[in-house]
Design a protein around this motif. Sequence first.
Motif, short mmCIF file in Angstrom:
data_model
loop_
_atom_site.label_atom_id
_atom_site.label_comp_id
_atom_site.label_asym_id
_atom_site.label_seq_id
_atom_site.Cartn_x
_atom_site.Cartn_y
_atom_site.Cartn_z
N UNK A 5 74.48 36.32 16.04
CA UNK A 5 73.05 36.08 15.38
C UNK A 5 72.50 34.62 15.93
N UNK A 6 73.33 33.66 15.90
CA UNK A 6 73.12 32.31 16.21
C UNK A 6 72.63 32.26 17.92
N UNK A 7 73.16 33.26 18.61
CA UNK A 7 72.52 33.44 20.00
C UNK A 7 71.41 34.14 20.06
N UNK A 8 70.94 34.92 19.16
CA UNK A 8 69.84 35.33 19.21
C UNK A 8 68.56 34.21 18.66
N UNK A 9 68.98 33.62 17.86
CA UNK A 9 68.05 32.48 17.23
C UNK A 9 67.98 31.55 18.40
N UNK A 10 68.74 31.25 19.42
CA UNK A 10 68.83 30.36 20.42
C UNK A 10 67.88 30.80 21.70
N UNK A 11 67.96 31.99 21.65
CA UNK A 11 66.96 32.62 22.73
C UNK A 11 65.36 32.13 22.51
N UNK A 12 64.79 32.43 23.51
CA UNK A 12 63.21 32.53 23.31
C UNK A 12 62.64 33.60 22.34
N UNK A 13 61.79 33.22 21.67
CA UNK A 13 61.13 34.14 20.48
C UNK A 13 60.73 35.41 21.18
N UNK A 14 60.09 35.31 22.40
CA UNK A 14 59.65 36.38 22.95
C UNK A 14 59.95 36.69 24.44
N UNK A 15 60.31 37.90 24.89
CA UNK A 15 60.62 38.21 26.43
C UNK A 15 59.43 37.70 27.18
N UNK A 16 59.51 37.26 28.36
CA UNK A 16 58.37 37.08 29.51
C UNK A 16 57.73 38.53 29.58
N UNK A 17 56.41 38.62 29.92
CA UNK A 17 55.46 39.66 30.11
C UNK A 17 56.16 40.74 31.01
N UNK A 18 57.04 40.24 32.23
CA UNK A 18 57.38 41.10 33.12
C UNK A 18 58.69 41.71 32.80
N UNK A 19 59.25 41.48 31.58
CA UNK A 19 60.51 41.92 31.12
C UNK A 19 60.36 42.91 29.75
N UNK A 20 59.09 43.01 29.48
CA UNK A 20 59.01 43.79 28.16
C UNK A 20 58.42 45.33 28.66
N UNK A 21 58.50 46.35 27.72
CA UNK A 21 58.12 47.48 27.74
C UNK A 21 56.74 47.57 27.86
N UNK A 22 56.13 48.52 28.76
CA UNK A 22 54.67 48.63 28.74
C UNK A 22 54.61 50.16 28.99
#
Length: 267
Positions: free
Chosen positions: A31-48
Motif C-alpha cells: 500500500x505504501x508503494x502504491x502511495x509512493x507511485x505517481x497518481x496517474x500513468x503516462x498517457x502512453x501506458x494506459x488502456x485506450x
Amino acid sequence: MALDNPAFSRNPAFSQQGAVAAAQDVSAQQLQEMYDRPTTLPDNEVMTVENTISKTVASFGVLLVGAAAGFALTPTMPWVFWVGAIVGFVLAMVNIFKREPSPALILAYAAAQGLFVGGISLIYETQYSGIIAQAVLGTLAVFGVTLALFASGKVRASKKATKVFLIAMVGYLVFSLINMILIWTGVSTDPWGLRGVEIMGIPLGLVIGVLVILMAAYSLVLDFDAIQQGVRNRAPKKYGWSGAFGIMVTVIWLYLEILRFIAIARD
C-alpha cells in the motif's frame, strides 16, 4: 456492468470503483508503494480504445488462422476438433480467473478456439452448403449494428436490462443442458432435440435462436461498456488484452448461435 461478462468480472480495472477495488487485500508495504507511485500513468501506458482495437484485431487474426487449420485438418484428423474444444475451454477458464491478462494465454485461447470453430463449421458446411458464409455475414451484421448503436449512444446497458439478461442466460444454460442430455441418452430422436419441436409449424430452435442472438448482441453492449469503463479508469495498457478476450468470447458465441439458427431454418 463489467460483472456480467466473466472475462471482465474478476478484473477491478473494468469496475466502476476502478483503482479503489484494485487496492483491496494488499499488505501495508504494498500500500505504501502504491502511495509512493505517481497518481496517474503516462498517457502512453494506459488502456485506450485504439490499443484495445489493435489487440482485438490481433486476437481475431490468430483465431482465423486456427479456424483455417481446423477446417483443413478435421476431415483427416477429427480429433483436432475435439482438442481445440477442450483446450479452448480450459484456456478460457484460466484467462477468466487470472487476475492480470496474459497475452500469450489469450492468443493461445484464440488459436485453440479457432481449431474448434473451423472444425464445427466444416461439419455444418458438409450438410448445408454455403452456411459458413451466411453465418459470417450474419455475425458481422449483428456486431456492426450493435457497435454502431453503442457508439451513437442509442443503446446502453442498464441495470434492469442486465438483470433480465442474466435471468435469461441462466434459463438458456439450463435448457441447453437438458437438451444435450435428452439427445445423448436417446430420449429425443430429433437431431436438434427440443429445438426441433414445432410450435404452430415453427421449430422451437428458431424462436429460441432469435432470443439468444439478441442476448449475444446485448452481451456485446456489456463488453463495449466494460471497455469504456476501463478507459475511463485509465487502466494499464495491458488490460486491453482483457477487452480483446471478452469481445472474442462473445463473438464466437454469437457466430455459433447464428450457425445453428441457419441450419435449423434450412432444415
